[in-house]
Design an enzyme around this catalytic site. Structure first.
Site, PDB file in Angstrom:
ATOM      1  N   ASP A  81       1.003  -1.395   0.133  1.00 39.65           N
ATOM      2  CA  ASP A  81      -0.029   0.006  -0.073  1.00 39.65           C
ATOM      3  C   ASP A  81       0.674   1.234   0.036  1.00 39.65           C
ATOM      4  O   ASP A  81       1.934   1.236   0.964  1.00 39.65           O
ATOM      5  CB  ASP A  81      -0.865   0.111   1.302  1.00 39.65           C
ATOM      6  CG  ASP A  81      -1.908   0.927   1.395  1.00 39.65           C
ATOM      7  OD1 ASP A  81      -2.428   1.418   0.133  1.00 39.65           O
ATOM      8  OD2 ASP A  81      -2.337   1.529   2.574  1.00 39.65           O
ATOM      9  N   HIS A  82       0.625   2.208  -0.905  1.00 38.54           N
ATOM     10  CA  HIS A  82       1.172   3.378  -0.878  1.00 38.54           C
ATOM     11  C   HIS A  82       2.797   3.457  -1.184  1.00 38.54           C
ATOM     12  O   HIS A  82       3.753   3.824  -0.202  1.00 38.54           O
ATOM     13  CB  HIS A  82       1.125   4.319   0.299  1.00 38.54           C
ATOM     14  CG  HIS A  82      -0.497   4.981   0.172  1.00 38.54           C
ATOM     15  ND1 HIS A  82      -0.780   5.789  -0.610  1.00 38.54           N
ATOM     16  CD2 HIS A  82      -1.549   4.519   1.019  1.00 38.54           C
ATOM     17  CE1 HIS A  82      -2.123   6.159  -0.375  1.00 38.54           C
ATOM     18  NE2 HIS A  82      -2.450   5.119   0.462  1.00 38.54           N
ATOM     19  N   ASP A 103       2.902   4.901  -5.520  1.00 34.97           N
ATOM     20  CA  ASP A 103       1.840   6.095  -5.309  1.00 34.97           C
ATOM     21  C   ASP A 103       3.068   7.299  -5.708  1.00 34.97           C
ATOM     22  O   ASP A 103       3.931   7.724  -5.024  1.00 34.97           O
ATOM     23  CB  ASP A 103       1.638   6.257  -3.619  1.00 34.97           C
ATOM     24  CG  ASP A 103       1.144   7.524  -3.411  1.00 34.97           C
ATOM     25  OD1 ASP A 103       1.044   8.514  -4.184  1.00 34.97           O
ATOM     26  OD2 ASP A 103       0.652   7.573  -2.278  1.00 34.97           O
ATOM     27  N   GLU A 133      -1.689   5.762  -8.668  1.00 35.56           N
ATOM     28  CA  GLU A 133      -2.399   6.919  -7.946  1.00 35.56           C
ATOM     29  C   GLU A 133      -2.334   8.265  -8.660  1.00 35.56           C
ATOM     30  O   GLU A 133      -1.274   8.677  -8.913  1.00 35.56           O
ATOM     31  CB  GLU A 133      -2.227   7.174  -6.441  1.00 35.56           C
ATOM     32  CG  GLU A 133      -3.029   8.095  -5.919  1.00 35.56           C
ATOM     33  CD  GLU A 133      -3.121   8.350  -4.100  1.00 35.56           C
ATOM     34  OE1 GLU A 133      -2.771   7.168  -3.505  1.00 35.56           O
ATOM     35  OE2 GLU A 133      -3.106   9.196  -3.792  1.00 35.56           O
ATOM     36  N   GLY A 180      -7.389   8.636   7.771  1.00 33.10           N
ATOM     37  CA  GLY A 180      -7.418   8.855   9.103  1.00 33.10           C
ATOM     38  C   GLY A 180      -9.011   9.057   9.633  1.00 33.10           C
ATOM     39  O   GLY A 180      -9.764   8.697   8.842  1.00 33.10           O
ATOM     40  N   HIS A 207      -9.504   5.134  -1.469  1.00 33.49           N
ATOM     41  CA  HIS A 207      -8.620   5.218  -0.248  1.00 33.49           C
ATOM     42  C   HIS A 207      -9.368   5.954   1.075  1.00 33.49           C
ATOM     43  O   HIS A 207     -10.300   6.612   0.535  1.00 33.49           O
ATOM     44  CB  HIS A 207      -7.238   5.940  -0.500  1.00 33.49           C
ATOM     45  CG  HIS A 207      -6.439   5.226  -1.213  1.00 33.49           C
ATOM     46  ND1 HIS A 207      -5.062   4.544  -0.697  1.00 33.49           N
ATOM     47  CD2 HIS A 207      -6.453   4.680  -2.385  1.00 33.49           C
ATOM     48  CE1 HIS A 207      -4.540   3.731  -1.478  1.00 33.49           C
ATOM     49  NE2 HIS A 207      -5.279   3.895  -2.643  1.00 33.49           N
ATOM     50  N   SER A 210     -12.113   4.209   5.872  1.00 38.38           N
ATOM     51  CA  SER A 210     -12.794   4.230   7.253  1.00 38.38           C
ATOM     52  C   SER A 210     -13.580   5.389   7.620  1.00 38.38           C
ATOM     53  O   SER A 210     -13.323   6.573   7.562  1.00 38.38           O
ATOM     54  CB  SER A 210     -11.604   4.146   8.530  1.00 38.38           C
ATOM     55  OG  SER A 210     -10.748   2.870   8.211  1.00 38.38           O
ATOM     56  N   ASP A 231      -8.074   1.095   6.926  1.00 38.51           N
ATOM     57  CA  ASP A 231      -6.956   1.041   7.877  1.00 38.51           C
ATOM     58  C   ASP A 231      -7.412   1.266   9.449  1.00 38.51           C
ATOM     59  O   ASP A 231      -7.609   0.703  10.287  1.00 38.51           O
ATOM     60  CB  ASP A 231      -5.652   1.602   7.628  1.00 38.51           C
ATOM     61  CG  ASP A 231      -4.509   1.341   8.570  1.00 38.51           C
ATOM     62  OD1 ASP A 231      -4.648   0.532   9.184  1.00 38.51           O
ATOM     63  OD2 ASP A 231      -3.476   1.929   7.953  1.00 38.51           O
ATOM     64  N   THR A 232      -7.801   2.823   9.549  1.00 40.55           N
ATOM     65  CA  THR A 232      -8.321   3.350  10.575  1.00 40.55           C
ATOM     66  C   THR A 232      -9.212   2.822  11.402  1.00 40.55           C
ATOM     67  O   THR A 232      -9.077   2.562  12.690  1.00 40.55           O
ATOM     68  CB  THR A 232      -8.520   4.976  10.367  1.00 40.55           C
ATOM     69  OG1 THR A 232      -7.367   5.455   9.711  1.00 40.55           O
ATOM     70  CG2 THR A 232      -8.779   5.580  11.844  1.00 40.55           C
TER      71      THR A 232
END
Ligand code: G3H
Ligand code: ZN
Length: 285
Positions: A81-82, A103, A133, A180, A207, A210, A231-232
């Site tokens: 990822d990234h 990325d 991206e 985030g 992306h 969350s 993720d978050t």
């Protein structure tokens, strides 16, 4: 079963559902994601950031994720990822990743295309899928940080050019989500997703998913989003569970007793997402 991410995402695109790509930092998270995917018979993507690689070491994290994927009864891809560092991307290719993200979103279009093309040529020769991206997604995802004032939505015509010139297998677009925890409710530019979908054939990636309301995610999937990064929400489930357990059991010191309930809490979060994305019962043998 370990497969490349294009196989998973093409199936999602053809059958109009979304696949969860869940960030993994340790064994408990990998198990939580795979347990959820198996319980719901869903294809899934395990992804690790450069920060996770730095924290765990590439051999540890890729071994944990590959073991989880190989043992799983459902299709699983192992994705970087990234990826912003060419050397780390190459390390991932050498360590059995079946998918990588390059990325290059912080660079001007031409430079992003050049960097992405280079990774695509090498990765494709090894049967590994590549996510690129375009646009700038606000917030922080491990080592990638974009201030809100610097965020920029993906331009559909640039996306067309980027896709045609790079030959990426999946394209991450900036349409209003952020990495985030959200302060207010995110506003997704649905028209932009449709405009990009009309000129870009490959699976699109959302992306910062969350905390995005479920109706918004469902709508984004119906318009062409195939990969949804989470993720978050997993981190929150982990931290809340550990905090609660230690508050209630201040004298406990067995890591298994402390971390075991968090694994279950994370599994519950992943199961909920899989159902929202409608990838349950979409696994194939
Ligand atoms: O690349 C990973 C993500 O985009 C996850 O974002 O932490 O907001 O779920 P999130
Ligand atoms: Zn991200």
């Amino acid at each position: 079963m370990l497969v490349n991410s294009y196989e998973i995402l093409k199936h999602a695109q053809d059958n109009k559902y979304g696949v969860g790509a869940f960030n993994v930092n340790n064994m408990e998270i990998a198990q939580a994601v795979i347990n959820a995917a198996e319980a719901l018979n869903a294809p899934v993507i395990l992804q690790v950031t450069q920060g996770a690689i730095k924290y765990a070491g590439i051999e540890y994290i890729s071994s944990i994720a590959q073991l989880a994927a190989n043992k799983a009864s459902v299709p699983v891809a192992l994705h970087l990822d990234h990826g912003t560092d060419f050397e780390i991307i190459m390390e991932c290719l050498r360590n059995g990743f079946t998918s990588v993200m390059i990325d290059g979103s912080k660079f001007p279009l031409e430079e992003n295309i050049e960097k992405t093309k280079k990774v695509v040529e090498i990765a494709h020769a090894m049967g590994v899928s590549v996510e690129g991206e375009l646009g700038k997604i606000a917030g922080t995802e491990d080592q990638v940080h974009v201030e809100a004032k610097d965020a920029a939505y993906t331009d559909p015509q640039e996306a067309k050019r980027f896709y045609e010139e790079t030959n990426v297998d999946a394209l991450a677009i900036a349409v209003g989500t952020a990495h985030g925890v959200y302060k207010g409710e995110p506003k997704i530019d649905y028209d932009r997703i449709s405009e990009i979908r009309a000129v870009v054939d490959c699976p699109l990636v959302l992306h910062g998913s969350s905390g995005v309301p479920y109706e918004a995610l469902t709508k984004a999937v119906s318009l062409g989003i195939c990969k949804i990064n989470i993720d978050t929400d997993i981190r929150m489930a982990f931290a809340n569970s550990v905090r609660k357990f230690l508050d209630e059991n201040p004298n406990e010191y067995d890591p298994r007793k402390i971390l075991g309930p968090s694994r279950e809490a994370m599994q519950a979060v992943v199961e909920e997402k899989i159902k929202v994305f409608k990838s349950d019962n979409k696994a194939w043998k």
